[in-house]
Design a protein around this motif. Structure first.
Motif, PDB file in Angstrom:
ATOM      1  N   LEU A   1      -0.570  31.279  46.368  1.00  0.00           N
ATOM      2  CA  LEU A   1      -1.193  32.589  46.570  1.00  0.00           C
ATOM      3  C   LEU A   1      -2.606  32.626  45.993  1.00  0.00           C
ATOM      4  O   LEU A   1      -3.527  33.187  46.601  1.00  0.00           O
ATOM      5  N   ALA A   2      -2.797  32.024  44.823  1.00  0.00           N
ATOM      6  CA  ALA A   2      -4.103  32.067  44.164  1.00  0.00           C
ATOM      7  C   ALA A   2      -5.155  31.279  44.939  1.00  0.00           C
ATOM      8  O   ALA A   2      -6.267  31.770  45.177  1.00  0.00           O
ATOM      9  N   ILE A   3      -4.824  30.059  45.337  1.00  0.00           N
ATOM     10  CA  ILE A   3      -5.830  29.250  46.030  1.00  0.00           C
ATOM     11  C   ILE A   3      -6.140  29.833  47.401  1.00  0.00           C
ATOM     12  O   ILE A   3      -7.289  29.814  47.854  1.00  0.00           O
ATOM     13  N   ASN A   4      -5.137  30.393  48.058  1.00  0.00           N
ATOM     14  CA  ASN A   4      -5.384  31.029  49.351  1.00  0.00           C
ATOM     15  C   ASN A   4      -6.170  32.330  49.209  1.00  0.00           C
ATOM     16  O   ASN A   4      -6.849  32.760  50.143  1.00  0.00           O
ATOM     17  N   ALA A   5      -6.082  32.958  48.033  1.00  0.00           N
ATOM     18  CA  ALA A   5      -6.868  34.170  47.785  1.00  0.00           C
ATOM     19  C   ALA A   5      -8.339  33.854  47.562  1.00  0.00           C
ATOM     20  O   ALA A   5      -9.200  34.716  47.759  1.00  0.00           O
ATOM     21  N   GLY A   6      -8.632  32.616  47.122  1.00  0.00           N
ATOM     22  CA  GLY A   6     -10.021  32.234  46.894  1.00  0.00           C
ATOM     23  C   GLY A   6     -10.328  31.779  45.488  1.00  0.00           C
ATOM     24  O   GLY A   6     -11.497  31.682  45.109  1.00  0.00           O
ATOM     25  N   VAL A   7      -9.288  31.490  44.682  1.00  0.00           N
ATOM     26  CA  VAL A   7      -9.494  30.989  43.320  1.00  0.00           C
ATOM     27  C   VAL A   7      -9.569  29.469  43.380  1.00  0.00           C
ATOM     28  O   VAL A   7      -8.604  28.806  43.768  1.00  0.00           O
ATOM     29  N   ASP A   8     -10.701  28.909  42.992  1.00  0.00           N
ATOM     30  CA  ASP A   8     -10.961  27.485  43.196  1.00  0.00           C
ATOM     31  C   ASP A   8     -10.424  26.594  42.087  1.00  0.00           C
ATOM     32  O   ASP A   8     -10.034  25.458  42.341  1.00  0.00           O
ATOM     33  N   MET A   9     -10.439  27.079  40.852  1.00  0.00           N
ATOM     34  CA  MET A   9     -10.049  26.235  39.723  1.00  0.00           C
ATOM     35  C   MET A   9      -9.011  26.951  38.873  1.00  0.00           C
ATOM     36  O   MET A   9      -9.106  28.157  38.641  1.00  0.00           O
ATOM     37  N   ASP A  10      -8.042  26.199  38.413  1.00  0.00           N
ATOM     38  CA  ASP A  10      -6.931  26.700  37.599  1.00  0.00           C
ATOM     39  C   ASP A  10      -7.201  26.363  36.137  1.00  0.00           C
ATOM     40  O   ASP A  10      -7.173  25.199  35.751  1.00  0.00           O
ATOM     41  N   MET A  11      -7.471  27.396  35.327  1.00  0.00           N
ATOM     42  CA  MET A  11      -7.745  27.176  33.913  1.00  0.00           C
ATOM     43  C   MET A  11      -6.453  27.055  33.119  1.00  0.00           C
ATOM     44  O   MET A  11      -5.713  28.033  32.972  1.00  0.00           O
ATOM     45  N   GLU A  12      -6.173  25.865  32.636  1.00  0.00           N
ATOM     46  CA  GLU A  12      -5.128  25.579  31.655  1.00  0.00           C
ATOM     47  C   GLU A  12      -3.718  25.844  32.167  1.00  0.00           C
ATOM     48  O   GLU A  12      -2.745  25.658  31.440  1.00  0.00           O
ATOM     49  N   GLY A  13      -3.564  26.229  33.426  1.00  0.00           N
ATOM     50  CA  GLY A  13      -2.222  26.484  33.938  1.00  0.00           C
ATOM     51  C   GLY A  13      -1.524  25.233  34.432  1.00  0.00           C
ATOM     52  O   GLY A  13      -0.294  25.175  34.513  1.00  0.00           O
ATOM     53  N   GLU A  14      -2.324  24.217  34.811  1.00  0.00           N
ATOM     54  CA  GLU A  14      -1.833  22.944  35.342  1.00  0.00           C
ATOM     55  C   GLU A  14      -0.845  23.151  36.491  1.00  0.00           C
ATOM     56  O   GLU A  14       0.177  22.472  36.593  1.00  0.00           O
ATOM     57  N   LEU A  15      -1.199  24.108  37.366  1.00  0.00           N
ATOM     58  CA  LEU A  15      -0.386  24.369  38.556  1.00  0.00           C
ATOM     59  C   LEU A  15      -0.992  23.722  39.796  1.00  0.00           C
ATOM     60  O   LEU A  15      -0.283  23.108  40.594  1.00  0.00           O
ATOM     61  N   TYR A  16      -2.295  23.863  39.971  1.00  0.00           N
ATOM     62  CA  TYR A  16      -2.930  23.287  41.155  1.00  0.00           C
ATOM     63  C   TYR A  16      -2.720  21.773  41.226  1.00  0.00           C
ATOM     64  O   TYR A  16      -2.547  21.207  42.310  1.00  0.00           O
ATOM     65  N   VAL A  17      -2.747  21.122  40.081  1.00  0.00           N
ATOM     66  CA  VAL A  17      -2.653  19.662  40.062  1.00  0.00           C
ATOM     67  C   VAL A  17      -1.319  19.171  40.617  1.00  0.00           C
ATOM     68  O   VAL A  17      -1.184  18.005  41.014  1.00  0.00           O
ATOM     69  N   ASN A  18      -0.341  20.074  40.692  1.00  0.00           N
ATOM     70  CA  ASN A  18       0.994  19.710  41.184  1.00  0.00           C
ATOM     71  C   ASN A  18       1.294  20.296  42.566  1.00  0.00           C
ATOM     72  O   ASN A  18       2.463  20.429  42.943  1.00  0.00           O
ATOM     73  N   LEU A  19       0.250  20.630  43.318  1.00  0.00           N
ATOM     74  CA  LEU A  19       0.441  21.314  44.601  1.00  0.00           C
ATOM     75  C   LEU A  19       0.507  20.383  45.812  1.00  0.00           C
ATOM     76  O   LEU A  19       0.508  20.864  46.950  1.00  0.00           O
ATOM     77  N   ALA A  20       0.559  19.093  45.595  1.00  0.00           N
ATOM     78  CA  ALA A  20       0.486  18.164  46.734  1.00  0.00           C
ATOM     79  C   ALA A  20       1.576  18.441  47.770  1.00  0.00           C
ATOM     80  O   ALA A  20       1.330  18.391  48.987  1.00  0.00           O
ATOM     81  N   LYS A  21       2.778  18.727  47.314  1.00  0.00           N
ATOM     82  CA  LYS A  21       3.887  18.984  48.240  1.00  0.00           C
ATOM     83  C   LYS A  21       3.587  20.197  49.116  1.00  0.00           C
ATOM     84  O   LYS A  21       3.818  20.177  50.335  1.00  0.00           O
ATOM     85  N   GLU A  22       3.051  21.261  48.511  1.00  0.00           N
ATOM     86  CA  GLU A  22       2.750  22.482  49.264  1.00  0.00           C
ATOM     87  C   GLU A  22       1.600  22.243  50.246  1.00  0.00           C
ATOM     88  O   GLU A  22       1.582  22.793  51.348  1.00  0.00           O
ATOM     89  N   VAL A  23       0.646  21.421  49.849  1.00  0.00           N
ATOM     90  CA  VAL A  23      -0.459  21.095  50.755  1.00  0.00           C
ATOM     91  C   VAL A  23       0.073  20.339  51.969  1.00  0.00           C
ATOM     92  O   VAL A  23      -0.252  20.658  53.122  1.00  0.00           O
ATOM     93  N   ARG A  24       0.907  19.360  51.714  1.00  0.00           N
ATOM     94  CA  ARG A  24       1.435  18.554  52.825  1.00  0.00           C
ATOM     95  C   ARG A  24       2.385  19.357  53.701  1.00  0.00           C
ATOM     96  O   ARG A  24       2.560  19.044  54.886  1.00  0.00           O
ATOM     97  N   ALA A  25       2.968  20.424  53.123  1.00  0.00           N
ATOM     98  CA  ALA A  25       3.850  21.284  53.912  1.00  0.00           C
ATOM     99  C   ALA A  25       3.071  22.344  54.684  1.00  0.00           C
ATOM    100  O   ALA A  25       3.663  23.131  55.429  1.00  0.00           O
ATOM    101  N   GLY A  26       1.757  22.380  54.499  1.00  0.00           N
ATOM    102  CA  GLY A  26       0.928  23.324  55.233  1.00  0.00           C
ATOM    103  C   GLY A  26       0.813  24.693  54.601  1.00  0.00           C
ATOM    104  O   GLY A  26       0.205  25.598  55.188  1.00  0.00           O
ATOM    105  N   LYS A  27       1.360  24.870  53.401  1.00  0.00           N
ATOM    106  CA  LYS A  27       1.246  26.170  52.731  1.00  0.00           C
ATOM    107  C   LYS A  27      -0.187  26.414  52.239  1.00  0.00           C
ATOM    108  O   LYS A  27      -0.601  27.559  52.049  1.00  0.00           O
ATOM    109  N   VAL A  28      -0.898  25.328  52.004  1.00  0.00           N
ATOM    110  CA  VAL A  28      -2.328  25.383  51.703  1.00  0.00           C
ATOM    111  C   VAL A  28      -3.010  24.485  52.721  1.00  0.00           C
ATOM    112  O   VAL A  28      -2.731  23.285  52.787  1.00  0.00           O
TER     113      VAL A  28
END
Length: 738
Positions: A299-326
């Protein structure tokens, strides 16, 4: 040496088109995991980061693997060089971007931003930001998480210290100035850092003044009050923006496509990078807006948030990217924005250009920086009361008592967000006073109360010694207020009274009938009704940074004539909050001629009026306003109107006065505030001298948002107010003709 480095060295910056081409070429070579790594910002070793920055061994390895695009809380030319060396061992050799909270200085700590805003000096705000950037850049930092431009109408909120107060006009000017200061004229210079305007948006409207709390404001209030400083910062070229923790209209701001894409990138054409606040993407689950961390990240990256501060969530999004969610387009756009920030700083041409230990040694805590810190502190001080010209004090008093635990505190002078600022660098109020008085003056110090970090002292054990000291003295300076850690993030207060037993001490000392001055060192407006009524002289000194003690003494002894004006209203009671000058009228406003009229908008136990209004501040000079006039009472189209007022200094002391212009749209299709700041002039006026303050306004200055939120100008009358604060003004009428 300092002058040698102060202008910075530049490289031949690429055109925007060429930077984009190179970024896209790099993106084409990246794996999904490497792309996500660029969007991952992590903090370094936090165990003792204010004294010794560190990077964990596992983090060095992640840098080599391309899994970290940015780090925060990491500084120092040598340490950042080591990190960049690790980045050069990664497959694509993409440099790391180092961010840090350079809020009001780096090692040289300037006044807290709320204090500095009271100088009403836009150039000063730019100069202090410029020097802060110079120091930070010399220490390996590329990016500051400042300026904070949240409008704040509730002093219970601890983070009021970071902003410019309650007014969107003044706040917008200061926001733009600080962006220019941090980023300089050319981001390719190695003494510039990326600005990050924050927190988008309305973080300062947290319910109850409680940090991180819910925000519920209308779109009109967003657009008229909270948006303008952000828009001004972006128009000034702010390279990055940070989201806020709160929700807006049922959506956490970090997940709001309306804010991050529709408004920010659509309406305002922002081209820079958006970063979340610390773990704010993760926290959207707690808000109840996402079921899992992965859902929140999508939801955050699709909203327009480019960088994840200290949450370490974006770095683990490969599965969602490959599934087309991003989508690839969304991911690539976020990565492109991060890479472009690094290109603009010249890091791809020279990853080590900010890693110069010699430059760091020469610039950090440079004497020229300390001199500016003292100037800024002097200009930030607000004289609240000075009955019978109690101030300035004579330097040749036989005996002077200085009382209060805060008087000897160096740490608390720095304020919160001092980061790498150090108490040993600071000048306490007591030390500043001792430097100023004559050799024949005896300064007697007594604590009176304990300035204990982390809690309010309730002990009166020090009262006896304080009273003894006062009895022996010709005058008494009492230093009271808040310790630094009572202010700032996560330090909201339900009470705005002086902490602990401080007011009790003032009352005891007052019974001695000694000439007495109260110096306030605090990070927010306080309700000091008894003190304001009984004590003859009150100085609002805030948390002024490393030169606090010298600047306060400069004012107390008359070497500097105070000229600061409040940028937040001081309430009589916490029950009046929110209280601010530019409020709307009601159908039943209070009648000043009959304040006890029952069926009016009023309190039954307290005046509606503030203790000290927005724009208020006294001087050792005495200023009188006369002869307000307008060049024409009617105007139309593109015509402008000149507004002039005579300001006379009726004293023998030269001083500076901030002349303020306010306007009210008397009748409009959308209700307007009772007053809105539209301009100000800072005049230096000699003793016995009269000067004119001249303002020019036109229709564009008087426009407002119509019911469709489009700027409009309607025919009708306007009231123009000019004075030394928002409550005491002269007024004239204007009419705009169709």
């Amino acid at each position: 040496m300092a002058l040698l480095f102060s202008n910075g060295s530049t490289y031949a910056q690429l055109s925007d088109q060429e930077m984009t081409r190179r970024a896209d070429s790099l993106i084409a070579q990246m794996t999904v995991e490497e792309k996500l790594g660029q969007l991952n910002q992590v903090a370094g070793d936090l165990s003792n980061f204010k004294r010794v920055a560190g990077i964990l061994p596992v983090q060095f390895q992640q840098i080599r693997e391309g899994k970290i695009g940015s780090m925060l809380m990491v500084y120092g030319a040598d340490l950042t060089r080591k990190a960049q060396e690790a980045a050069m061992q990664s497959r694509l050799k993409i440099p790391v971007l180092f961010g840090f909270d350079v809020i009001h200085g780096y090692r040289t700590t300037f006044p807290i931003p709320l204090a500095e805003s009271c100088a009403w000096d836009v150039e000063l705000a730019e100069r202090t930001a410029r020097m802060a950037a110079t120091e930070a850049a010399a220490a390996g930092i590329h990016w500051t998480f400042a300026p904070m431009v949240d409008i704040a109408r509730d002093p219970r909120w601890g983070r009021v210290i970071e902003g410019a107060g309650e007014d969107p006009y003044l706040g917008s000017l200061i926001a733009a100035a600080r962006v220019r200061g941090f980023q300089g004229a050319d981001l390719s210079a190695d003494n510039t850092i990326l600005a990050c305007v924050k927190h988008f948006v309305a973080y300062g409207a947290a319910e109850g003044g409680r940090d991180y709390n819910t925000v519920d404001v209308s779109e009109r209030t967003l657009r008229e009050i909270y948006f303008p400083p952000f828009k001004a910062a972006i128009d000034a070229g702010a390279a990055t923006l940070m989201t806020s923790f709160n929700e807006i209209s049922g959506t956490p701001a970090t997940l709001s496509r309306f804010l991050m894409t529709d408004v920010l990138r659509g309406e305002w054409n922002f081209k820079g990078m958006v970063v979340s606040d610390w773990e704010s993407i993760n926290e959207s689950r707690v808000h109840g807006a996402a079921k899992t961390n992965d859902d929140a990240a999508v939801l955050a990256i699709n909203a327009g948030v480019d960088m994840d501060m200290e949450g370490e969530l974006y770095v683990n999004l490969a599965k969602e990217v490959r599934a087309g969610k991003v989508s690839d387009a969304v991911l690539n756009q976020a990565v492109r924005r991060v890479l472009l920030a690094k290109f603009k700083l010249g890091l791809f041409d020279d990853p080590f250009r900010y890693c110069n230990a010699e430059r760091e040694k020469a610039l950090v805590l440079n004497p020229a920086h300390r001199a500016l810190a003292r100037e800024a502190a002097q200009k930030s001080i607000v004289l609240l009361k000075n009955d019978k010209n109690m101030l300035p004090l004579r330097k040749d008093l036989k005996t002077l008592a200085v009382i209060g635990g805060l008087a000897e505190s160096k740490r608390d002078m720095l304020g919160e967000w001092e980061m790498v600022g150090r108490p040993e660098d600071a000048v306490s109020v007591l030390d500043g006073i001792k430097k100023q008085v004559s050799d024949k003056t005896t300064v007697i110090y007594s604590k009176g109360y304990e300035a204990t970090r982390g809690k309010e002292s309730l002990s009166k054990a020090g009262f006896v010694e304080a009273i003894k000291a006062a009895k022996k003295s010709d005058a008494v300076v009492v230093v009271v207020g808040e310790t630094a850690d009572m202010t700032g993030e996560a330090h909201s207060r339900a009470s705005l009274d002086l902490p602990g037993v401080q007011e009790d001490l003032i009352k005891e000392l007052h019974t001695l009938n000694k000439p007495m001055v109260v110096v306030l060192t605090n990070g927010r407006p306080l309700s000091i009704v008894w003190t304001a009524e009984k004590v003859p002289a009150i100085v609002e000194a805030w948390h002024l940074g490393i030169e606090a003690g010298n600047a306060i003494a400069d004012v107390l002894f008359g070497d500097v004539n105070p000229s600061g004006k409040l940028t937040m209203t001081f309430p009589r009671s916490v029950g009046q909050i929110p209280i601010y000058y530019n409020h709307k009228n009601t159908g039943r406003p209070i009648n000043p001629q009959n304040p006890n009229d029952r069926y009016k908008s009023r309190y039954i136990d307290l005046d509606n009026t503030p203790l000290y209004p927005f724009g208020y501040g006294l001087s050792y000079s005495s200023f009188e306003y006369k002869n307000l006039r307008v060049s024409q009472r009617e105007f139309r189209g593109s015509e402008s109107v000149t507004i002039t007022v005579d300001v006379t200094n009726n004293s023998t002391v030269a001083g500076e006065e901030v002349v303020q212009l306010y306007v009210r749209d008397d009748v409009a299709s959308v209700t307007r505030p009772v007053k809105e700041l539209k301009g100000f002039k800072k005049l230096r006026i000699g003793g016995g001298e009269t000067k004119q303050a001249v303002f020019t306004i036109s229709a564009k200055d008087l426009m407002f948002l119509d019911r469709a939120f489009k700027p409009t100008m309607e025919a009708g009358t306007f009231t123009v107010f000019v004075g030394g604060n928002s409550a005491q003004t002269l007024d004239e009428k204007l009419e705009y003709l169709p």
